[in-house]
Design an enzyme around this catalytic site. Structure first.
Site, mmCIF file in Angstrom:
data_model
loop_
_atom_site.group_PDB
_atom_site.id
_atom_site.type_symbol
_atom_site.label_atom_id
_atom_site.label_comp_id
_atom_site.label_asym_id
_atom_site.label_seq_id
_atom_site.Cartn_x
_atom_site.Cartn_y
_atom_site.Cartn_z
ATOM 1 N N GLU A 171 20.851 67.016 15.379
ATOM 2 C CA GLU A 171 22.033 67.471 16.229
ATOM 3 C C GLU A 171 21.639 68.145 17.653
ATOM 4 O OE1 GLU A 171 24.382 70.300 14.067
ATOM 5 O OE2 GLU A 171 24.880 68.810 12.509
ATOM 6 N N GLU A 372 23.991 64.978 6.573
ATOM 7 C CA GLU A 372 24.534 66.219 6.302
ATOM 8 C C GLU A 372 25.945 66.063 6.053
ATOM 9 O OE1 GLU A 372 24.068 69.485 8.905
ATOM 10 O OE2 GLU A 372 21.999 69.139 9.127
HETATM 11 C C1 GBH Z 1 24.893 71.707 11.036
HETATM 12 O O1 GBH Z 1 25.429 72.045 12.191
HETATM 13 C C2 GBH Z 1 23.332 72.176 10.836
HETATM 14 O O2 GBH Z 1 22.373 71.000 11.078
HETATM 15 C C3 GBH Z 1 22.775 72.930 9.874
HETATM 16 O O3 GBH Z 1 21.543 73.602 10.083
HETATM 17 C C4 GBH Z 1 23.887 74.069 9.414
HETATM 18 O O4 GBH Z 1 23.452 74.883 8.566
HETATM 19 C C5 GBH Z 1 24.922 73.342 8.908
HETATM 20 O O5 GBH Z 1 25.432 72.256 9.966
HETATM 21 C C6 GBH Z 1 26.337 74.354 8.756
HETATM 22 O O6 GBH Z 1 26.733 74.787 9.846
HETATM 23 O O7 GBH Z 1 34.800 72.192 15.860
HETATM 24 O O8 GBH Z 1 36.027 72.397 13.571
HETATM 25 O O9 GBH Z 1 34.064 70.551 13.724
HETATM 26 C C7 GBH Z 1 26.655 72.224 11.958
HETATM 27 C C8 GBH Z 1 27.235 71.791 13.466
HETATM 28 C C9 GBH Z 1 29.008 71.661 15.040
HETATM 29 C C10 GBH Z 1 29.637 71.654 12.681
HETATM 30 C C11 GBH Z 1 30.451 72.129 15.143
HETATM 31 C C12 GBH Z 1 30.949 72.031 12.964
HETATM 32 C C13 GBH Z 1 32.289 73.198 14.746
HETATM 33 C C14 GBH Z 1 33.380 73.520 13.956
HETATM 34 N N1 GBH Z 1 28.785 72.099 13.620
HETATM 35 N N2 GBH Z 1 31.220 71.892 14.213
HETATM 36 S S1 GBH Z 1 34.601 72.045 14.319
#
Ligand code: GBH
Length: 480
Positions: A171, A372
């Site tokens: 990411e 994931e």
């Molecule tokens: C991942 O990131 C990571 O790789 C991991 O380390 C982490 O623990 C896991 O997910 C849980 O958070 O705008 O409604 O989509 C998550 C990346 C990016 C996921 C932006 C959700 C925002 C909410 N995030 N997204 S939404």
């Protein structure tokens, strides 16, 4: 006693890998042991006000000391694959010397996986940049990409005889836009121009690392990157296009097509002139890869702000003073229909199906893997007949529906190779500390005891059904 979980008819193809994922800083703890040097997440989490409750990964779930027990847990769940990340600060010290003790830890982990028949999938960078590299500019400094390639070479030399699947970056969207743009993640900068510069240097790091991983692995490895795609909803074409460009095409463009799209450059012209992109960089970044890792959690719904009334930014990110949307700050992120997870993220399995299908249409030759997918919910420990248990039916339901979406995508022709659930264990959820639980296994943060939740039991059953079906379909197929 797990409650009877809804069955998922295992309709994944033989050879499809079902497993779980974690990341080093979120689970390991032992931050000062065996020569590990500080990372940006140590610094950030120890800075007051940056994480929920001041939580840090100092101890996390103590996986560094308990990895043998965690390996047994994975075997008990029947995992076919385990995705973990390697902590760069355990591997290379501030003088550029390789740390044998750090290598040794991952070597033992990999051996433990292989002896249990679990395929290791290793990520080289899940956000824990060595602090001394940040002090020299971090991802704003092009040199960091070269340091990353050297580290990748060391890892491939040490583990490339046993690890067959590599992921360069996890990411890079989060590293760049949350680390340098919004300030919600380490190193906590809030500067849009910096975020775009970091985007490019992360892309470059990926491109430089890919040939190193191939050259120094003694097998023919599958090399990949893992991206978190924003599945963008809404009728406003302009808003959808802008967020798709910033969030998704800023990475798929250079990595998979060797270009930054003209609209991305145009949308961000007020923020940066992109002069950090040097002659030849796009060729370096555009390396053939064998697999694309897809992290999917949710959707976003956007529209252009008309300048009237309050600007809505319901994008699920903590407001830490900066923007993760340089040049597109006036795009509005609207409230979504729900239901929502404990992160406030919209639950939308159809978003996963749409994403997989559209990636396959755009890059038909590129195999995909869900690296994931999962959900945080406020779990409760109950007392069952045989002792404590966690009836996390919301998480089971989330997984059932997303597994079904993946199967629907496969039925529509998508070349999907695996599904890794986030996460094996409850862990340090970055800025949210230990407040949010994503595990299919509960961790008691006082005693470090592990307790398989109903979702873990569900995954075990699902994998077992998949193994049986695969064996019937292809009797000679093995997991090796
Ligand atoms: C991942 O990131 C990571 O790789 C991991 O380390 C982490 O623990 C896991 O997910 C849980 O958070 O705008 O409604 O989509 C998550 C990346 C990016 C996921 C932006 C959700 C925002 C909410 N995030 N997204 S939404």
């Amino acid at each position: 006693t797990p409650r009877q979980a809804p069955e998922v008819a295992s309709e994944f193809p033989a050879g499809f890998l079902i497993g779980a994922a974690t990341a080093s800083y979120q689970i390991e703890g032992a931050v000062q042991e065996d020569g590990r040097i500080p990372s940006i997440w140590d610094t950030f989490s120890h800075t007051p006000g940056k994480t929920w409750n001041g939580d840090t990964g100092d101890i996390a779930v103590d996986h560094y000391h308990r990895f043998e027990q965690d390996l047994d847990l994975m075997a008990d769940l029947g995992l076919q694959a385990y995705r973990f990340s390697i902590a760069w600060p355990r591997i290379v010290d501030a003088d550029g010397q390789t740390n044998p003790a750090g290598i040794d830890f991952y070597s033992r982990l990999v051996d433990g996986l292989i002896s249990r028949g679990i395929r290791p999938i290793a990520t080289l960078y899940h956000w824990d940049l060595p602090q001394h590299l940040e002090d020299a500019g971090g991802w704003l400094n092009r040199e960091t990409a070269y340091r990353f390639a050297e580290y990748a070479a060391e890892i491939a030399k040490a583990l490339g005889d046993r690890v067959h699947t590599w992921t360069t970056l996890n990411e890079p969207w989060c590293s760049a836009y949350l680390g340098y743009g919004s300030g919600a993640h380490a190193p906590g900068l809030a500067d849009g121009a910096a975020a775009l510069r970091a985007v490019h240097h992360l892309n470059l790091a990926h491109g430089l690392a890919v040939p190193q991983l191939r050259r120094h692995s003694s097998n023919r490895p599958a090399v990949s990157a893992t991206l978190n795609f924003h599945v963008v909803r809404g009728d406003d074409q302009e808003a959808c296009r802008r967020i798709d460009a910033l969030a998704n095409r800023a990475f798929t463009g250079p990595m998979l097509r060797g270009e930054y799209d003209a609209d991305l450059l145009e949308d961000t012209r007020e923020v940066t002139d992109w002069s950090f992109v040097q002659e030849g960089d796009l060729e370096l970044i555009h390396q053939p890869i064998d697999l694309l890792g897809v992290n999917y959690y949710s959707t976003v719904t956007v529209r252009m702000w008309d300048g009237e009334g309050e600007h809505v930014r319901n994008d699920g990110h903590k407001d830490m003073g900066g923007t993760p949307w340089p040049g597109s700050e006036h795009v509005e992120f609207l409230a979504q229909p729900g239901p929502f997870t404990d992160m406030g993220w919209n639950i939308a399995p159809d978003g996963l199906e749409d994403l997989l299908v559209s990636l396959h249409e755009r890059y038909p030759e590129l195999p995909l893997m869900i690296t994931e997918n999962g959900a945080a919910f406020p779990d409760v420990v109950a007392t069952g007949e045989d002792g404590p248990c966690v009836h996390d039916e919301l998480r089971v339901d989330y997984l059932v529906r997303h597994f079904a979406a993946a199967q629907a995508a496969i039925a529509r022709g998508v070349d999907l190779r695996g599904y890794l659930v986030w996460s094996l264990l409850d862990n340090f959820e970055w800025g949210f500390g230990y407040a949010k639980r994503f595990g299919i296994v509960r961790v008691d943060y006082e005693t470090q005891e592990r307790l398989v939740k109903d979702s873990g039991h569900w995954l075990r059953q699902t994998i077992s059904a998949h193994r049986q079906r695969s064996a019937l379909e292809a009797p000679t197929e093995t997991d090796a």
